[in-house]
Design a protein around this motif. Structure first.
Motif, PDB file in Angstrom:
ATOM      1  N   HIS A 145      29.811  26.689 133.348  1.00  0.00           N
ATOM      2  CA  HIS A 145      30.910  25.957 132.728  1.00  0.00           C
ATOM      3  C   HIS A 145      31.267  24.722 133.553  1.00  0.00           C
ATOM      4  CE1 HIS A 145      31.473  29.668 130.447  1.00  0.00           C
ATOM      5  NE2 HIS A 145      32.191  28.961 129.598  1.00  0.00           N
ATOM      6  N   ASN A 176      26.431  17.622 122.973  1.00  0.00           N
ATOM      7  CA  ASN A 176      27.009  18.897 122.565  1.00  0.00           C
ATOM      8  C   ASN A 176      26.030  20.059 122.667  1.00  0.00           C
ATOM      9  OD1 ASN A 176      29.656  18.818 122.060  1.00  0.00           O
ATOM     10  ND2 ASN A 176      29.468  18.091 119.956  1.00  0.00           N
ATOM     11  N   LEU A 207      26.512  22.791 125.119  1.00  0.00           N
ATOM     12  CA  LEU A 207      27.501  23.855 124.972  1.00  0.00           C
ATOM     13  C   LEU A 207      26.842  25.144 124.498  1.00  0.00           C
ATOM     14  CD1 LEU A 207      30.638  22.265 123.349  1.00  0.00           C
ATOM     15  CD2 LEU A 207      30.264  22.988 125.686  1.00  0.00           C
ATOM     16  N   PHE A 208      26.035  25.022 123.471  1.00  0.00           N
ATOM     17  CA  PHE A 208      25.461  26.233 122.882  1.00  0.00           C
ATOM     18  C   PHE A 208      23.973  26.322 123.104  1.00  0.00           C
ATOM     19  CE2 PHE A 208      29.066  24.806 120.373  1.00  0.00           C
ATOM     20  CZ  PHE A 208      29.944  25.781 120.772  1.00  0.00           C
ATOM     21  N   VAL A 236      27.776  29.123 127.563  1.00  0.00           N
ATOM     22  CA  VAL A 236      28.405  30.441 127.476  1.00  0.00           C
ATOM     23  C   VAL A 236      27.412  31.558 127.765  1.00  0.00           C
ATOM     24  CG1 VAL A 236      29.684  31.984 125.990  1.00  0.00           C
ATOM     25  CG2 VAL A 236      30.022  29.548 125.795  1.00  0.00           C
ATOM     26  N   LEU A 237      26.163  31.375 127.303  1.00  0.00           N
ATOM     27  CA  LEU A 237      25.233  32.496 127.379  1.00  0.00           C
ATOM     28  C   LEU A 237      24.366  32.465 128.634  1.00  0.00           C
ATOM     29  CD1 LEU A 237      24.333  32.626 123.633  1.00  0.00           C
ATOM     30  CD2 LEU A 237      26.009  33.942 124.892  1.00  0.00           C
ATOM     31  N   SER A 247      25.116  32.803 131.685  1.00  0.00           N
ATOM     32  CA  SER A 247      25.410  33.818 132.694  1.00  0.00           C
ATOM     33  C   SER A 247      24.689  35.126 132.388  1.00  0.00           C
ATOM     34  CB  SER A 247      26.913  34.051 132.787  1.00  0.00           C
ATOM     35  OG  SER A 247      27.382  34.644 131.609  1.00  0.00           O
ATOM     36  N   ALA A 248      24.515  35.426 131.095  1.00  0.00           N
ATOM     37  CA  ALA A 248      23.806  36.660 130.740  1.00  0.00           C
ATOM     38  C   ALA A 248      22.340  36.576 131.148  1.00  0.00           C
ATOM     39  CB  ALA A 248      23.914  36.920 129.245  1.00  0.00           C
ATOM     40  N   LEU A 271      18.541  31.921 112.536  1.00  0.00           N
ATOM     41  CA  LEU A 271      18.855  32.811 113.658  1.00  0.00           C
ATOM     42  C   LEU A 271      18.745  31.977 114.936  1.00  0.00           C
ATOM     43  CD1 LEU A 271      19.489  35.795 114.225  1.00  0.00           C
ATOM     44  CD2 LEU A 271      17.083  36.100 114.756  1.00  0.00           C
ATOM     45  N   PRO A 272      19.901  31.668 115.570  1.00  0.00           N
ATOM     46  CA  PRO A 272      19.852  30.805 116.749  1.00  0.00           C
ATOM     47  C   PRO A 272      19.135  31.485 117.915  1.00  0.00           C
ATOM     48  CG  PRO A 272      22.102  31.545 116.320  1.00  0.00           C
ATOM     49  CD  PRO A 272      21.269  32.045 115.200  1.00  0.00           C
ATOM     50  N   PRO A 302      21.458  33.058 121.390  1.00  0.00           N
ATOM     51  CA  PRO A 302      22.090  34.361 121.198  1.00  0.00           C
ATOM     52  C   PRO A 302      21.075  35.487 120.966  1.00  0.00           C
ATOM     53  CG  PRO A 302      23.230  32.703 119.920  1.00  0.00           C
ATOM     54  CD  PRO A 302      22.029  32.035 120.497  1.00  0.00           C
ATOM     55  N   THR A 303      19.946  35.153 120.314  1.00  0.00           N
ATOM     56  CA  THR A 303      18.934  36.196 120.107  1.00  0.00           C
ATOM     57  C   THR A 303      18.358  36.651 121.445  1.00  0.00           C
ATOM     58  OG1 THR A 303      18.398  35.042 118.074  1.00  0.00           O
ATOM     59  CG2 THR A 303      16.906  36.772 118.759  1.00  0.00           C
ATOM     60  N   VAL A 361      19.853  36.590 124.261  1.00  0.00           N
ATOM     61  CA  VAL A 361      20.876  37.384 124.952  1.00  0.00           C
ATOM     62  C   VAL A 361      20.952  38.795 124.375  1.00  0.00           C
ATOM     63  CG1 VAL A 361      23.354  37.605 125.364  1.00  0.00           C
ATOM     64  CG2 VAL A 361      22.232  35.419 125.691  1.00  0.00           C
TER      65      VAL A 361
END
Lengths: 377, 369
Positions: A49, A130, A133-134, A208-209, A211-212, A256-257, A260-261, A263
């Motif tokens: 972050h 941007n 961010l994701f 956001v992801l 760290s996982a 399906l992004p 996140p998949t 993660v």
């Protein structure tokens, strides 16, 4: 399945994304091992972050969106965030968790101010900022993958070079200090590697992801082994596997992004490891507890029978199951356990509800008592 | 009321509402739970949104709070296995839940007004346009009313359970032994954090909720020692960050939420450096004073030990201190200057000798040692 593999080798985009995610998984996973052991699992979250204002400032200063420029900016900001966390926690009474939370959110907020400021400049072509961010794994190109490869290799090379030092730092940093090694410098070096691994991942999985990606492969690997080397190796494999798996899955299912998949796959690996890893896994532990319980019950009923026998004229004297039910120190009916004793030839049924010890049973019961009470009896 | 005033009012209410549960998070070393919860409410919001089809339904708040409590429960379950430490458990649970939320949005929400940007970043500037009217009468902006209600809930909860919260924050074991059900209170507090995070995410976005929950209480922690003063100071710092943030954002034409978080950071940094007793500056000053005090003692004891002995000629010289006591030149001259000022020693050229006061001081220091 064959289609999938053909695609993996022939489809340029898919191959690039899968390769990039795999390299990222290896790098982040290997470093995660140290973070996990040093209880810095959430440091990665804070650093990722904190990197945001660096990206915005790098863009404001250079006007360039070249990955290397943005990554450099992100790295510097992330590093400053990590250094501030260290200063705040060592110099004041602010605790580690608060320091993490503040750096994470304040840096991010500042980055957001800068990003919105950039967006409102009339001439700025800010599109693409941007994506940090994701993350936009699908937008990875060959140059990005090459960059990840080079940086990742340097990180892994440094881990290998400072293996002994990092190992000691993770397990017993005071001892490392007494051996004359500069703890502070090594700590900063490891944190720097951390920052580097995180910023190269931002483009792929996002703030956001990220760290996982660091912590989950290591947490999974930890369950399978007690050796640091093997654990780091496994973490790298798990990271790479989820990277490739995420890239393939998201290429098969529309909308399906990728980030996140990845993660979710790595979280599933964690879950499987927690349940099924030998020795530490929950299922294994449950089985072991059950076996230990059975052994304890067998011993307890055996000792009870022996106690009863010792109050009668002979070992063959039949004793009622009802008495054994209530007398056993281990609660529950004795019937099942008596059947086990019979299978072991330690006890024999005289009739349907009465039992007595066999000679082997007597010997075994004496051994159990000897073991339980030591030399006292 | 003008839009500008309304935005500032919302900002202040949000900041104050966040600071209240934040105090207990900071004291219980669970600041990062706010980060985990504020991310993990996403799937709750999405699922509640799919069921009701309406982002302003109160079910959204309940769905999100359920998501928050699920995070807390999952972290607790993982921690209790003994296989993962708490920080690792947090670091694994919330990205997973957040990913579920993102995937659900990407799969099903399509072009409905529910984008992750809005959840993560919020947009306070639009808050005055979304108003609640009842029977034709304008009751005010929705965000203000929702946050107002949550603020009241937080205030009531903290006042009613003040003693219990204080006890679990400072001595959890004692709270358990006295029969206060710390686990239950923990979940209620986490529920409040979730509800607060949901109420605030609309206005400031989920990541900046963390800034408003953690930075003001942490700043107050550097300034106060009592729980009540800490709460009051946190609330004031939160409110000041909110108003200052609004004006900075106004001036730069940038994100208000981001500016509020930045201002809370600026206040934290200023307090971190300047706080009396605990700030970096005063810690540094205290350490340097202690070093100087120690230096004076060492100097007079050194002179006292060699006084009147044959080696005094070369032992009691300025330059010898640097060799014998391994002081660097700057520190040696500081210690000498300070000892001269205190009338402990006399200086003749390079030679140093004790005064009567210095001799007494050396003797008493030796006794201390």
């Amino acid at each position: 399945m064959i289609d999938l593999l053909t695609n993996l080798f022939s489809d340029y985009t898919l191959r690039t994304v899968a390769l990039g995610s795999a390299l990222l998984g290896i790098t982040a996973g290997s470093l995660g091992g140290f973070a996990l052991l040093r209880r810095q699992s959430l440091l990665g979250d804070a650093i990722s972050h904190a990197a945001l204002p660096g990206i915005a400032i790098a863009f404001l200063l250079t006007g360039s969106k070249a990955p290397l420029v943005l990554i450099l900016g992100a790295g510097i900001a992330g590093w400053i965030g990590a250094a501030l966390i260290s200063v705040v926690t060592t110099q004041t009474r602010i605790k580690y968790d608060s320091a993490l939370g503040i750096m994470l959110s304040v840096f991010f907020g500042f980055g957001l101010v800068l990003l919105t400021y950039i967006q409102r400049q009339p001439d700025a072509n800010q599109a693409g900022l941007n994506s940090f961010l994701f993350g936009q794994a699908a937008a990875l190109i060959e140059q990005d993958v090459f960059l990840i490869f080079v940086i990742g290799s340097v990180v892994i090379l440094l881990i290998a070079l400072f293996w002994k030092e990092f190992k000691l730092l993770s397990f017993d940093s005071d001892f490392l200090g007494t051996l004359g090694y500069p703890i502070r410098t090594l700590d900063y070096l490891l944190t720097t590697l951390f920052v580097v691994a995180i910023v190269i991942g931002l483009q792929t999985v996002g703030v956001v992801l990220m760290s996982a990606m660091i912590i989950a492969p290591a947490a999974a690997a930890r369950q399978w082994t007690d050796r640091l080397g093997l654990m780091i190796f496994l973490a790298g494999i798990f990271g790479a596997f989820s990277g490739v798996g995420g890239a393939l899955t998201s290429s098969l299912i529309p909308a399906l992004p990728t980030g996140p998949t990845i993660v979710l796959i790595v979280s599933a690996i964690v879950l499987i490891s927690l349940l099924f890893a030998p020795n530490r896994g929950l299922v294994f532990r449950r089985v072991r507890d059950w076996q230990a319980g059975k052994r304890l019950r067998v011993d307890a009923v055996l000792v009870d029978l022996y106690t009863l026998a010792s109050q009668h004229s002979s070992a063959e004297y039949p004793h009622s199951e009802r008495v054994l039910d209530v007398m056993s120190s281990i609660s529950g009916p004795a019937h099942q356990t008596l059947k086990v004793l019979k299978d072991l030839d330690l006890a024999i049924p005289i009739d349907s509800t009465h039992w007595s010890l066999t000679p082997e049973g007597v010997l075994r019961a004496e051994r159990v008592i000897e073991r339980q009470f030591g030399g006292d009896s | 009321m003008s839009a500008s005033l309304e935005i500032q009012l919302i900002a202040v209410v949000v900041a104050v509402t966040c600071a209240l549960p934040g105090v207990f998070l900071v004291l219980q070393r669970m600041s990062m739970m706010s980060d985990a919860i504020s991310h993990a409410i996403l799937p709750g919001i999405v699922i509640a949104f799919f069921i009701t089809g309406n982002l302003s339904s109160p079910w959204i708040i309940l769905g999100a709070a359920a998501g928050g409590l699920l995070t807390v429960a999952l972290v607790e379950v993982l921690r209790k296995t003994g296989l993962l430490k708490e920080d690792a458990a947090i670091g694994i649970v919330f990205p997973a839940l957040f990913s579920v939320g993102v995937i659900l949005i990407a799969q099903y929400a399509g072009d409905v007004h529910l984008d992750i940007d809005a959840v993560l970043l919020g947009e306070l500037a639009f808050a005055p346009f979304d108003r609640i009217t009842m029977g034709g009468m304008d009751l005010g902006p929705r965000a203000l009313l929702v946050m107002g209600v949550i603020l009241v809930v937080n205030v009531v909860f903290i006042s009613v359970f003040f003693k219990e919260l204080k006890l679990i924050s400072f001595d959890r074991a004692l709270a358990g032994a006295l029969g206060f059900a710390p686990a239950l209170l923990h979940y209620v507090l986490m529920g409040l954090v979730s509800v607060t995070a949901v109420g605030a995410f609309d206005a400031v976005g989920s990541i900046l909720v963390v800034a408003l929950m953690v930075a003001p209480p942490a700043s107050a922690y550097l300034l106060t020692d009592g729980l009540k003063p800490m709460i009051v100071v946190s609330v004031v710092i939160g409110a000041v960050s909110a108003v200052a943030g609004y004006w900075v954002a106004h001036w730069l034409d940038a994100s208000i939420a981001g500016a509020m978080a930045s201002m809370s950071g600026v206040l934290f940094l200023s307090i971190l450096i300047l706080a009396p007793h605990r700030g970096l500056w005063s810690v540094q000053k205290r350490r340097s004073n202690q070093a100087l005090l120690f230096g004076r003692k060492m100097l007079v004891i050194h002179l006292y030990n060699h006084e009147g002995l044959p080696e005094a000629q070369h032992e009691c010289r300025m330059d010898h201190l640097e060799d014998h006591l391994r002081w660097d030149h700057a520190f040696a001259s500081r210690a000498i200057r300070s000892s001269l000022q205190n009338d402990y020693i006399l200086q003749q050229g390079p030679h140093l000798s004790l005064t009567e006061t210095g001799r007494k001081y050396a003797r008493s220091s030796l006794v201390e040692l």
